[in-house]
Design an enzyme around this catalytic site. Structure first.
Site, PDB file in Angstrom:
ATOM      1  N   ARG A  30      36.994  51.767 -19.158  1.00 47.23           N
ATOM      2  CA  ARG A  30      35.989  52.616 -18.495  1.00 47.23           C
ATOM      3  C   ARG A  30      35.832  52.175 -17.042  1.00 47.23           C
ATOM      4  O   ARG A  30      34.767  52.314 -16.455  1.00 47.23           O
ATOM      5  CB  ARG A  30      34.650  52.514 -19.210  1.00 47.23           C
TER       6      ARG A  30
ATOM      7  N   LYS B 171      33.003  51.596 -12.451  1.00 51.03           N
ATOM      8  CA  LYS B 171      32.773  51.329 -13.873  1.00 51.03           C
ATOM      9  C   LYS B 171      32.027  52.540 -14.435  1.00 51.03           C
ATOM     10  O   LYS B 171      30.974  52.909 -13.899  1.00 51.03           O
ATOM     11  CB  LYS B 171      31.926  50.058 -14.015  1.00 51.03           C
TER      12      LYS B 171
ATOM     13  N   GLY C 295      34.835  56.047 -22.042  1.00 52.49           N
ATOM     14  CA  GLY C 295      35.123  55.726 -20.649  1.00 52.49           C
ATOM     15  C   GLY C 295      33.929  55.864 -19.732  1.00 52.49           C
ATOM     16  O   GLY C 295      34.046  55.698 -18.520  1.00 52.49           O
TER      17      GLY C 295
ATOM     18  N   ARG D 270      31.566  48.383  -8.307  1.00 53.54           N
ATOM     19  CA  ARG D 270      31.477  46.924  -8.353  1.00 53.54           C
ATOM     20  C   ARG D 270      32.394  46.320  -7.295  1.00 53.54           C
ATOM     21  O   ARG D 270      33.464  46.850  -7.012  1.00 53.54           O
ATOM     22  CB  ARG D 270      31.906  46.469  -9.750  1.00 53.54           C
TER      23      ARG D 270
ATOM     24  N   ARG E  96      41.384  37.993 -14.918  1.00 53.77           N
ATOM     25  CA  ARG E  96      40.593  37.246 -15.896  1.00 53.77           C
ATOM     26  C   ARG E  96      41.510  36.423 -16.779  1.00 53.77           C
ATOM     27  O   ARG E  96      42.734  36.615 -16.750  1.00 53.77           O
ATOM     28  CB  ARG E  96      39.776  38.207 -16.743  1.00 53.77           C
TER      29      ARG E  96
ATOM     30  N   ASP F 257      38.172  37.982 -21.913  1.00 52.51           N
ATOM     31  CA  ASP F 257      38.386  39.106 -20.984  1.00 52.51           C
ATOM     32  C   ASP F 257      37.223  39.242 -20.003  1.00 52.51           C
ATOM     33  O   ASP F 257      37.303  40.029 -19.067  1.00 52.51           O
ATOM     34  CB  ASP F 257      38.601  40.415 -21.747  1.00 52.51           C
ATOM     35  N   ASN F 258      36.164  38.468 -20.216  1.00 56.19           N
ATOM     36  CA  ASN F 258      35.033  38.483 -19.285  1.00 56.19           C
ATOM     37  C   ASN F 258      34.906  37.170 -18.530  1.00 56.19           C
ATOM     38  O   ASN F 258      33.837  36.832 -18.027  1.00 56.19           O
ATOM     39  CB  ASN F 258      33.735  38.764 -20.048  1.00 56.19           C
TER      40      ASN F 258
END
Ligand code: AMP
Ligand code: MG
Length: 484
Positions: free
Chosen positions: A86, A106, A119, A169, A176, A245-246
């Protein structure tokens, strides 16, 4: 116009797919970060133009929207294929000082990585990320920033209907740990090496001459993440979903989903509705950080030993040393909060003893540190007022007084130093929830008031007392949700 570059698209073919943003129905600017736009050197344009650009209605001039691919360990389980489901990377803007920042949408519509998702993003969570990231930046914590939130005029379904929004953002990059896991799982060593070289050149250029570049990258990320998580703990921040992934390579906080600031201090505090095992609890964050760095090491290890077989051992030692490294950053963050400028071998034990004494005391994390400063002139009573069992904390306070006596200072001067690092205003859970509910209903005033306060978190403002208060007595435990 825009000073865009597309180094990732140029150098990391295969790590992304081009995707266009969905067209919004009736876009409307809801939050616009003018100081950030200026700092980035973005073009002057009126609100109508920015709304068109940052909603997907019109292509941002010079952008090349792409969705990045990555993998990740989610709550400990490996998912080999995640990716921007998304989100869209528009490109990198070069700020006037030469620094490079990703601009990313985002909530801009589906991509090949959307899986079951739509998404899209609801407006409230997009504004939540905006508020949280601006609050963190003002606290001096490395973080992605938020340039704008645009309501698209559409709705999204998240158990109930919500207005939809697109967040823009700004990040040092969106690489990552999961980017490396994806490369290792699907593409093999050469792709990992290519990605490592790109990441090192972009984020840690002074290490490009290292003998073993993949190892140098692991070292740099370990250092950046240890420092970051130490800062989180020092301000009572709970990220809530520290999946790999974060976890950024740059060391910035990213993905403000179910995050929150502590109300009452508790080592095991969890806010996220899906974190039933407490994996991402406040006090578990250093442990999970180290676990995540092990996943990065696993993804890099083939590339590391290809340079030098013996560096397998160097990587192991690096990770074994995480605890000591983290503790060094943690006590460095805690000392100024406690009014200390010199270092003493007993400081770690003293700071740890404070948190042990606070367990079960119901003390508001943020208020407590301001109360400690106040107690320098008012005496222990200022602290006693913040806890349920004042006698239990008195012993610690006496120890702290003794330590302070070892580096004499004027009480008012010391209190001012403490107040300059211990915030008065944070994005408190009950205030944030109320502001976002109002915002989704069309009233931005509470959001804007809270945002203005958290942007100057150390300075008391007249008439804003209610923003200093902890969670209301008897309020149900705060719960946060992932679903942006
Ligand atoms: P997060 O937990 O926010 O880091 O998201 C984990 C993964 O789920 C990422 O790959 C996201 O892109 C994807 N994702 C989350 N929400 C949505 C959505 N509404 N539509 C499509 N993909 C999503
Ligand atoms: Mg994410």
């Amino acid at each position: 116009m825009f000073q865009f570059d597309h180094s990732l698209a140029r150098e990391l073919e295969g790590f992304y797919v081009p995707v266009q943003a969905a067209k919004p129905r009736a876009p409307r600017m809801v939050a616009w970060n003018a100081p950030l736009a200026e700092a980035l050197g973005l073009p002057q344009a009126d609100e109508t133009q920015w709304t068109a650009w940052l909603s997907g209605a019109e292509a941002v001039p010079g952008s090349q929207p792409i969705a990045l691919t990555y993998a990740g360990h989610q709550f400990g389980h490996f998912n080999p294929q995640l990716g921007d489901g998304r989100a869209l990377l528009l490109g990198e803007v070069i700020a006037p000082g030469g620094a490079r920042f990703d601009l990313q949408f985002k909530g801009s519509g589906p991509t090949p990585f959307s899986r079951q998702g739509d998404g899209k993003s609801a407006l409230g969570p997009a504004l939540r990320e905006y508020l949280m990231s601006e609050a963190m930046a003002a606290l001096g914590v490395p973080t992605t920033r938020s340039l704008a939130v645009v309501a698209t005029g559409e709705g999204v379904w998240r158990d109930t209907p919500h207005p939809a929004g697109v967040l823009t953002r700004v990040a040092a990059s969106h690489l990552r740990v999961g980017s490396f896991e994806w490369a290792a799982a699907h593409k093999g060593r050469q792709a990992v090496e290519r990605l490592a070289d790109y990441a090192l050149a972009r984020h840690f250029p002074d290490r490009m001459e290292a003998r073993n570049r993949p190892l140098a990258l692991l070292e740099a990320v370990t250092e950046a993440q240890a420092a970051l998580v130490a800062q989180w703990l020092s301000i009572g921040f709970v990220h809530g979903v520290m999946n790999t992934d974060n976890v950024t390579i740059s060391g910035e906080t990213i993905d403000y989903g179910p995050c929150a600031f502590l109300d009452a201090y508790a080592h095991d505090q969890v806010f996220s509705s899906i974190d039933r095992g407490g994996r991402y609890a406040y006090g578990n964050q250093p442990v999970v950080c180290r676990w995540n760095l092990y996943q990065l090491a696993s993804a890099l290890i083939e590339a590391i030993v290809a340079v030098d077989e013996g560096d397998n051992e160097a990587a192991r030692q690096l990770l074994d040393g995480f605890g000591a490294r983290f503790e060094g950053h943690w006590i460095a963050a805690m000392r100024p909060k406690l009014g200390l400028t010199r270092t003493d071998d007993g400081d770690v034990a003293l700071a740890q003893a404070l948190f042990q004494a606070l367990e079960g005391q119901g003390a508001d994390f943020t208020r407590l540190f301001r109360a400690l400063a106040a107690s320098l002139s008012e005496g222990y009573g200022a602290v006693a007022a913040e806890v349920t069992d004042p006698a239990a904390l008195q012993h610690w306070w006496d120890q702290w007084q003794a330590r302070l006596a070892s580096e004499p200072a004027d009480p008012a001067e010391r209190a001012a130093r403490m107040d300059a690092v211990n915030p008065l205003y944070i994005a408190r859970n009950h205030l944030t929830d109320a502001a976002l509910a109002e915002a989704e209903a069309g009233n931005m005033a509470p959001f804007e008031e809270l945002l203005a306060l958290v942007r100057q978190p150390f300075t008391r403002r007249a008439g804003m007392e209610r923003y200093e208060h902890g969670a209301p007595d008897g309020a149900p435990a705060h719960v946060t949700y992932c679903g942006t």
